[in-house]
Scaffold this motif. Structure first.
Motif, PDB file in Angstrom:
ATOM      1  N   VAL A  88      -0.932   6.331  -1.597  1.00  0.00           N
ATOM      2  CA  VAL A  88       0.283   7.123  -1.387  1.00  0.00           C
ATOM      3  C   VAL A  88       1.435   6.626  -2.257  1.00  0.00           C
ATOM      4  O   VAL A  88       2.417   7.350  -2.435  1.00  0.00           O
ATOM      5  CB  VAL A  88       0.722   7.172   0.101  1.00  0.00           C
ATOM      6  N   ALA A  89       1.324   5.402  -2.793  1.00  0.00           N
ATOM      7  CA  ALA A  89       2.377   4.886  -3.671  1.00  0.00           C
ATOM      8  C   ALA A  89       1.793   3.848  -4.621  1.00  0.00           C
ATOM      9  O   ALA A  89       0.973   3.017  -4.219  1.00  0.00           O
ATOM     10  CB  ALA A  89       3.505   4.257  -2.857  1.00  0.00           C
ATOM     11  N   HIS A  90       2.192   3.939  -5.873  1.00  0.00           N
ATOM     12  CA  HIS A  90       1.848   2.944  -6.903  1.00  0.00           C
ATOM     13  C   HIS A  90       3.152   2.624  -7.622  1.00  0.00           C
ATOM     14  O   HIS A  90       3.781   3.517  -8.180  1.00  0.00           O
ATOM     15  CB  HIS A  90       0.814   3.500  -7.873  1.00  0.00           C
ATOM     16  N   HIS A  91       3.576   1.366  -7.557  1.00  0.00           N
ATOM     17  CA  HIS A  91       4.832   0.948  -8.185  1.00  0.00           C
ATOM     18  C   HIS A  91       4.530  -0.272  -9.050  1.00  0.00           C
ATOM     19  O   HIS A  91       4.153  -1.321  -8.535  1.00  0.00           O
ATOM     20  CB  HIS A  91       5.869   0.602  -7.119  1.00  0.00           C
ATOM     21  N   ALA A  92       4.670  -0.120 -10.363  1.00  0.00           N
ATOM     22  CA  ALA A  92       4.359  -1.198 -11.301  1.00  0.00           C
ATOM     23  C   ALA A  92       5.628  -1.676 -11.996  1.00  0.00           C
ATOM     24  O   ALA A  92       6.453  -0.876 -12.426  1.00  0.00           O
ATOM     25  CB  ALA A  92       3.340  -0.720 -12.330  1.00  0.00           C
TER      26      ALA A  92
ATOM     27  N   ASN B 253      -2.733  -9.695 -24.148  1.00  0.00           N
ATOM     28  CA  ASN B 253      -2.610  -9.447 -22.716  1.00  0.00           C
ATOM     29  C   ASN B 253      -1.160  -9.470 -22.286  1.00  0.00           C
ATOM     30  O   ASN B 253      -0.365 -10.273 -22.776  1.00  0.00           O
ATOM     31  CB  ASN B 253      -3.379 -10.497 -21.909  1.00  0.00           C
ATOM     32  N   ALA B 254      -0.835  -8.597 -21.366  1.00  0.00           N
ATOM     33  CA  ALA B 254       0.458  -8.602 -20.696  1.00  0.00           C
ATOM     34  C   ALA B 254       0.163  -8.647 -19.204  1.00  0.00           C
ATOM     35  O   ALA B 254      -0.956  -8.343 -18.768  1.00  0.00           O
ATOM     36  CB  ALA B 254       1.266  -7.361 -21.048  1.00  0.00           C
ATOM     37  N   TRP B 255       1.163  -9.019 -18.432  1.00  0.00           N
ATOM     38  CA  TRP B 255       0.992  -9.134 -16.987  1.00  0.00           C
ATOM     39  C   TRP B 255       1.998  -8.224 -16.293  1.00  0.00           C
ATOM     40  O   TRP B 255       3.173  -8.195 -16.647  1.00  0.00           O
ATOM     41  CB  TRP B 255       1.181 -10.584 -16.552  1.00  0.00           C
ATOM     42  N   VAL B 256       1.517  -7.476 -15.333  1.00  0.00           N
ATOM     43  CA  VAL B 256       2.325  -6.528 -14.577  1.00  0.00           C
ATOM     44  C   VAL B 256       2.078  -6.797 -13.096  1.00  0.00           C
ATOM     45  O   VAL B 256       0.952  -7.086 -12.692  1.00  0.00           O
ATOM     46  CB  VAL B 256       1.918  -5.075 -14.925  1.00  0.00           C
ATOM     47  N   ILE B 257       3.124  -6.702 -12.290  1.00  0.00           N
ATOM     48  CA  ILE B 257       2.950  -6.773 -10.843  1.00  0.00           C
ATOM     49  C   ILE B 257       3.070  -5.354 -10.312  1.00  0.00           C
ATOM     50  O   ILE B 257       4.043  -4.656 -10.587  1.00  0.00           O
ATOM     51  CB  ILE B 257       3.997  -7.682 -10.179  1.00  0.00           C
ATOM     52  N   ALA B 258       2.051  -4.936  -9.569  1.00  0.00           N
ATOM     53  CA  ALA B 258       2.039  -3.590  -8.998  1.00  0.00           C
ATOM     54  C   ALA B 258       1.886  -3.683  -7.488  1.00  0.00           C
ATOM     55  O   ALA B 258       1.242  -4.594  -6.971  1.00  0.00           O
ATOM     56  CB  ALA B 258       0.894  -2.769  -9.576  1.00  0.00           C
ATOM     57  N   THR B 259       2.477  -2.725  -6.803  1.00  0.00           N
ATOM     58  CA  THR B 259       2.279  -2.583  -5.365  1.00  0.00           C
ATOM     59  C   THR B 259       1.624  -1.235  -5.136  1.00  0.00           C
ATOM     60  O   THR B 259       2.130  -0.202  -5.572  1.00  0.00           O
ATOM     61  CB  THR B 259       3.617  -2.678  -4.610  1.00  0.00           C
ATOM     62  N   ASN B 260       0.464  -1.275  -4.487  1.00  0.00           N
ATOM     63  CA  ASN B 260      -0.298  -0.072  -4.158  1.00  0.00           C
ATOM     64  C   ASN B 260      -0.324   0.073  -2.644  1.00  0.00           C
ATOM     65  O   ASN B 260      -0.700  -0.870  -1.940  1.00  0.00           O
ATOM     66  CB  ASN B 260      -1.728  -0.163  -4.693  1.00  0.00           C
ATOM     67  N   VAL B 261       0.081   1.231  -2.148  1.00  0.00           N
ATOM     68  CA  VAL B 261       0.116   1.482  -0.709  1.00  0.00           C
ATOM     69  C   VAL B 261      -0.924   2.550  -0.390  1.00  0.00           C
ATOM     70  O   VAL B 261      -0.944   3.613  -1.014  1.00  0.00           O
ATOM     71  CB  VAL B 261       1.518   1.947  -0.256  1.00  0.00           C
ATOM     72  N   TYR B 262      -1.767   2.242   0.591  1.00  0.00           N
ATOM     73  CA  TYR B 262      -2.840   3.142   1.007  1.00  0.00           C
ATOM     74  C   TYR B 262      -2.641   3.535   2.463  1.00  0.00           C
ATOM     75  O   TYR B 262      -2.214   2.723   3.277  1.00  0.00           O
ATOM     76  CB  TYR B 262      -4.206   2.457   0.868  1.00  0.00           C
ATOM     77  N   HIS B 263      -2.960   4.787   2.782  1.00  0.00           N
ATOM     78  CA  HIS B 263      -2.972   5.268   4.167  1.00  0.00           C
ATOM     79  C   HIS B 263      -4.351   5.811   4.473  1.00  0.00           C
ATOM     80  O   HIS B 263      -5.016   6.373   3.589  1.00  0.00           O
ATOM     81  CB  HIS B 263      -1.952   6.385   4.386  1.00  0.00           C
ATOM     82  N   ARG B 264      -4.750   5.651   5.708  1.00  0.00           N
ATOM     83  CA  ARG B 264      -6.006   6.261   6.154  1.00  0.00           C
ATOM     84  C   ARG B 264      -5.698   7.703   6.506  1.00  0.00           C
ATOM     85  O   ARG B 264      -4.868   7.979   7.362  1.00  0.00           O
ATOM     86  CB  ARG B 264      -6.573   5.537   7.365  1.00  0.00           C
ATOM     87  N   THR B 265      -6.329   8.633   5.809  1.00  0.00           N
ATOM     88  CA  THR B 265      -6.091  10.061   6.010  1.00  0.00           C
ATOM     89  C   THR B 265      -7.353  10.717   6.555  1.00  0.00           C
ATOM     90  O   THR B 265      -8.382  10.052   6.705  1.00  0.00           O
ATOM     91  CB  THR B 265      -5.710  10.748   4.678  1.00  0.00           C
TER      92      THR B 265
ATOM     93  N   CYS C 296      -8.162   9.580  -5.996  1.00  0.00           N
ATOM     94  CA  CYS C 296      -7.762   8.403  -5.225  1.00  0.00           C
ATOM     95  C   CYS C 296      -6.467   8.629  -4.445  1.00  0.00           C
ATOM     96  O   CYS C 296      -6.159   7.884  -3.518  1.00  0.00           O
ATOM     97  CB  CYS C 296      -7.578   7.195  -6.151  1.00  0.00           C
ATOM     98  N   TRP C 297      -5.705   9.635  -4.833  1.00  0.00           N
ATOM     99  CA  TRP C 297      -4.390   9.889  -4.235  1.00  0.00           C
ATOM    100  C   TRP C 297      -4.510  10.749  -2.982  1.00  0.00           C
ATOM    101  O   TRP C 297      -5.363  11.623  -2.892  1.00  0.00           O
ATOM    102  CB  TRP C 297      -3.483  10.600  -5.240  1.00  0.00           C
ATOM    103  N   ALA C 298      -3.596  10.529  -2.045  1.00  0.00           N
ATOM    104  CA  ALA C 298      -3.524  11.346  -0.823  1.00  0.00           C
ATOM    105  C   ALA C 298      -3.051  12.753  -1.174  1.00  0.00           C
ATOM    106  O   ALA C 298      -2.351  12.957  -2.164  1.00  0.00           O
ATOM    107  CB  ALA C 298      -2.558  10.708   0.178  1.00  0.00           C
ATOM    108  N   ASP C 299      -3.422  13.690  -0.348  1.00  0.00           N
ATOM    109  CA  ASP C 299      -2.991  15.073  -0.507  1.00  0.00           C
ATOM    110  C   ASP C 299      -1.707  15.276   0.292  1.00  0.00           C
ATOM    111  O   ASP C 299      -1.683  15.957   1.310  1.00  0.00           O
ATOM    112  CB  ASP C 299      -4.101  16.009  -0.026  1.00  0.00           C
ATOM    113  N   GLU C 300      -0.647  14.624  -0.163  1.00  0.00           N
ATOM    114  CA  GLU C 300       0.657  14.674   0.494  1.00  0.00           C
ATOM    115  C   GLU C 300       1.704  15.045  -0.549  1.00  0.00           C
ATOM    116  O   GLU C 300       1.600  14.648  -1.708  1.00  0.00           O
ATOM    117  CB  GLU C 300       1.020  13.311   1.097  1.00  0.00           C
TER     118      GLU C 300
END
Length: 151
Positions: free
Chosen positions: A128-132, A109-121, A38-42
């Motif tokens: 390209v980024a996962h921040h939880a 259960n616990a709750w987490v807020i995550a930010t997932n950043v995707y680029h079209r490659t 799922c991750w970019a090759d960067e």
């Protein structure tokens, strides 16, 4: 030169939503190859686990997930609510994750807020980024200035 697994080198078709679904499915199954596909090759991809340091690069990111999956473990996390910003070749998903954690009293259960950043490659959409954020056992409320009722 980095050696890629067959899954990572393969093209995953679809949009950022499908890559995100594959990412969470891989977490729940403890499937490191599917997760890394799922991750970019960067060189500068980043991952920040709740309360952890910034992890940079595929090798380091893979090592953190391998540690999580050790002894047949998996991460029981489900995206409950997603806010999306899409702009041509980039997509940002802010995700409220429900995570099942084991406590001395049993699973909860616990709750987490995550930010997932995707680029079209060239290989399609990739993470390209996962921040939880660190989690909480009470459901996280959302503050918004959007109207409660749409007409």
């Amino acid at each position: 030169m980095r050696k890629k697994s067959k899954l990572q080198a393969a093209s995953l078709e679809g949009d950022a939503d499908e890559i995100e679904a594959a990412f969470y499915d891989a977490l729940q199954r403890g499937d490191i190859d599917k997760l890394m596909a799922c991750w970019a090759d960067e060189d500068e991809i980043i991952c920040i686990h709740p309360g952890g340091p910034r992890v940079v690069g595929a090798t380091a990111i893979r090592a953190t997930f391998e540690a999580m999956f050790a002894d047949g473990g998996a991460v029981r996390a489900w995206p409950e609510r997603v806010r999306k910003t899409v702009c041509m070749g980039s997509c940002v998903h802010n995700v409220l994750e429900r995570v099942e954690v084991l406590t001395p009293q049993g699973p909860t259960n616990a709750w987490v807020i995550a930010t997932n950043v995707y680029h079209r490659t060239a290989q399609g959409w990739r993470l390209v980024a996962h921040h939880a954020s660190p989690g909480t056992t009470s459901e996280i409320q959302e503050v918004s200035n959007a109207p409660a009722v749409l007409h």
